[in-house]
Design a protein around this motif. Structure first.
Motif, short mmCIF file in Angstrom:
data_model
loop_
_atom_site.label_atom_id
_atom_site.label_comp_id
_atom_site.label_asym_id
_atom_site.label_seq_id
_atom_site.Cartn_x
_atom_site.Cartn_y
_atom_site.Cartn_z
N THR A 135 -0.73 9.55 0.54
CA THR A 135 -2.00 9.71 -0.17
C THR A 135 -3.11 8.80 0.36
OG1 THR A 135 -1.27 8.13 -1.85
CG2 THR A 135 -0.86 10.47 -2.28
N ASN A 136 -2.86 8.09 1.46
CA ASN A 136 -3.90 7.26 2.07
C ASN A 136 -3.67 7.21 3.58
OD1 ASN A 136 -2.02 5.03 2.63
ND2 ASN A 136 -2.02 4.74 0.41
N ASP A 194 -7.11 0.72 0.60
CA ASP A 194 -6.75 1.67 -0.46
C ASP A 194 -7.36 1.18 -1.76
OD1 ASP A 194 -5.63 3.98 -1.41
OD2 ASP A 194 -3.66 3.12 -1.77
N LYS A 247 -11.13 8.58 -1.91
CA LYS A 247 -11.20 7.29 -2.62
C LYS A 247 -11.99 6.25 -1.85
CE LYS A 247 -6.73 7.00 -2.75
NZ LYS A 247 -5.35 6.50 -2.98
N THR A 299 0.83 -1.20 0.00
CA THR A 299 0.00 0.00 0.00
C THR A 299 0.87 1.25 0.00
OG1 THR A 299 -1.75 -1.18 1.18
CG2 THR A 299 -1.85 1.21 1.22
N VAL A 329 -12.32 5.87 1.37
CA VAL A 329 -11.71 5.42 2.63
C VAL A 329 -12.14 6.33 3.78
CG1 VAL A 329 -9.53 5.09 3.84
CG2 VAL A 329 -9.75 4.39 1.45
#
Length: 505
Positions: free
Chosen positions: A367-368, A212, A391, A134, A393
């Protein structure tokens, strides 16, 4: 049709006249079209737009281009009657063109499948080392490549890192090793592929697993299934994260080659067949004769700190890369030397400046939530700039986990309502500020000004958005660049001589 594709396992095979559709015209799509045209295939590229330089080169390379809104398979593609469709990463299997291909019984490959089949263009084919996870993929690819290069090997980092694997395969200088970064999208299109020429890596790693791209894959289980493909047919070393049991289970259920070893890495004391840390020393207990009673020193945490590599998640990347390099026979002294000269890319826990005792750090690559979690853990007191394109999440758990270390939070992005709600539920006592600027050029200026109003000496203002950037920026790099520029504009003339915000393992 299937029989013919099964024979196309070499650059020197007879690809001439094979009718191929190529879906997408980004960097990867163009490399696919260029390769297939050079092989003599009849190539039709299908893309949603034709406004960039690559579109103007399609005819030059001997292919054809059709532009469409892609809400269905274009009539030109249907008339082409492709024997094969090669899809660029990012197009989910639910895309209308791919649904059409499945219904029509047309085989679908990704660029990695094609690159593996034509890897013999320049001399002896290079060995492949595969890297996924990830987070941390690019850094680990670069670290591994640096270690192999220091050992004198001809090595190319490629794949999802920005250089298509096909470009590396066709490079006239040739390579000994390709270190290939693979996204879950690319791995998805490798799953289910069979036959004697399926991708067979030398060694491979999945660094970690967290939620993700669930909007693309449809579920966490499907995401993990795609990531598991990285270990398929691995011949020498399947490297996994000892602190992430999902990765260990992936190795257990993967279809690995006979004789492949499971090699763990982690920040704790390693067992036999692991790499880890003992009294501040990074050690290898996997690739030595007496691994049950001995260990080999690779480097020290202090040396990594001096090189700016001391954040815990970066140390984990170093250990994973060292495991891959050691599987290829790179000596410990060479690994240590490679690390001395290594520096992280921009936008990865990048120290911008320190002013008035407050550090400003650009980790736009977070980015997550999993990446942001690792970044937040690196600092004891943080003003957190968070938000963007989520996204699908939920950031609630992340907010709850780090509430006690937060001096404040500045929320950016189009999905900020969900982020603001997460703070209200899980950290109601943390001061939260909302960036309302709509113009891209003003977002970071406002964010920096708001953060400046709450940060105190000893704090770090950390851009670790836990979200993608495409809602307000072209990519994470532009987001990070604008943050860094806004910080320098606001504080550049008042910097402290010595930064005091370096993370430690």
């Amino acid at each position: 049709m299937t029989n013919r594709l099964d024979t196309l396992t070499s650059w020197h095979a007879d690809w001439a006249g094979l009718r191929v559709g190529v879906l997408g015209l980004g960097v990867t799509g163009f490399s696919v079209a260029d390769t297939l045209a050079e092989l003599g295939a009849d190539v039709l590229v299908v893309a949603s737009a034709a406004g960039d330089e690559r579109a103007g080169l399609i005819e030059v390379i001997g292919a054809r281009l059709v532009t469409s809104d892609l809400d269905a398979a274009p009539a030109e593609l249907v008339a082409h009657q492709p024997e094969l469709l090669v899809v660029s990463p990012g197009f989910p299997p639910s895309h209308p063109v791919l649904v059409w291909a499945a219904e029509a019984g047309i085989p679908v490959w990704g660029d990695i499948e094609l690159a593996w089949r034509v890897r013999d263009k320049v001399g002896t084919p290079a060995e492949w080392i595969l890297v996924t996870g990830t987070n941390g993929k690019t850094t680990t690819v670069q670290l591994t490549a640096a270690m192999l290069a220091e050992a004198g090997l001809r090595v190319a980092p490629c794949g999802n890192i920005g250089v298509p694997a096909l470009d590396a395969v066709r490079d006239p200088q040739g390579f000994d090793v390709l270190v290939v970064e693979l996204s879950s999208y690319q791995l998805h299109y490798l799953t289910g592929q069979s036959g004697p020429d399926k991708v067979t890596p030398y060694s491979s790693v999945c660094l970690n697993i967290a939620d993700d791209h669930l909007d693309w894959h449809g579920s966490l289980e499907a995401y993990i299934d795609a990531k598991t493909e990285v270990y398929s047919r691995t011949r020498v070393a399947c490297v996994y994260n000892r602190s992430d049991l999902v990765t260990e289970n992936m190795v257990r259920r993967a279809d690995v080659a006979e004789g492949a070893r499971a090699i763990g890495f982690g920040l704790g004391v390693p067992g036999p067949s692991d790499l880890g840390i003992v009294d501040g020393i990074l050690v290898d207990r996997a690739f030595l004769e007496d691994r049950f009673t001995s260990a080999l020193e690779l480097t020290t945490v202090d040396d990594l700190a001096a090189a700016g590599l001391s954040a815990p998640h970066i140390v984990a990347n170093v250990l994973a890369a060292a495991a891959l390099a050691r599987s290829f026979g790179v000596p410990p002294a060479v690994i240590r030397q490679a690390l001395l000269g290594f520096s992280l890319d921009a936008h990865r826990i990048q120290h911008v400046l320190t002013a008035g005792g407050v550090g400003w750090v650009n980790d736009s690559k977070a980015t997550n939530p999993h990446a942001a979690d690792a970044s937040l853990r690196s600092y004891p007191s943080v003003v957190w700039i968070v938000g963007g394109l989520l996204k699908g999440v939920d950031v609630g758990d992340l907010v709850s986990r780090h509430a006690e270390r937060l001096r404040g939070a500045v929320v950016i992005g189009v999905d900020r309502v969900a982020v603001l709600a997460a703070f209200q539920r899980h950290a109601p006592n943390v001061p939260v500020f909302e960036v309302t600027a709509n113009d891209t050029g003003d977002v970071m200026t406002e964010a920096v000004e708001l953060a400046s109003g709450v940060a105190a000496s000893g704090d770090v203002v950390l851009l670790a958005p836990a979200a993608a950037s495409m809602d307000q920026f072209a990519n994470y790099a532009e987001r990070g660049r604008q943050f860094s520029e806004a910080v320098k504009e606001r504080w550049g003339g008042l910097t402290d001589e010595r930064p005091d915000d370096q993370p430690t393992a």
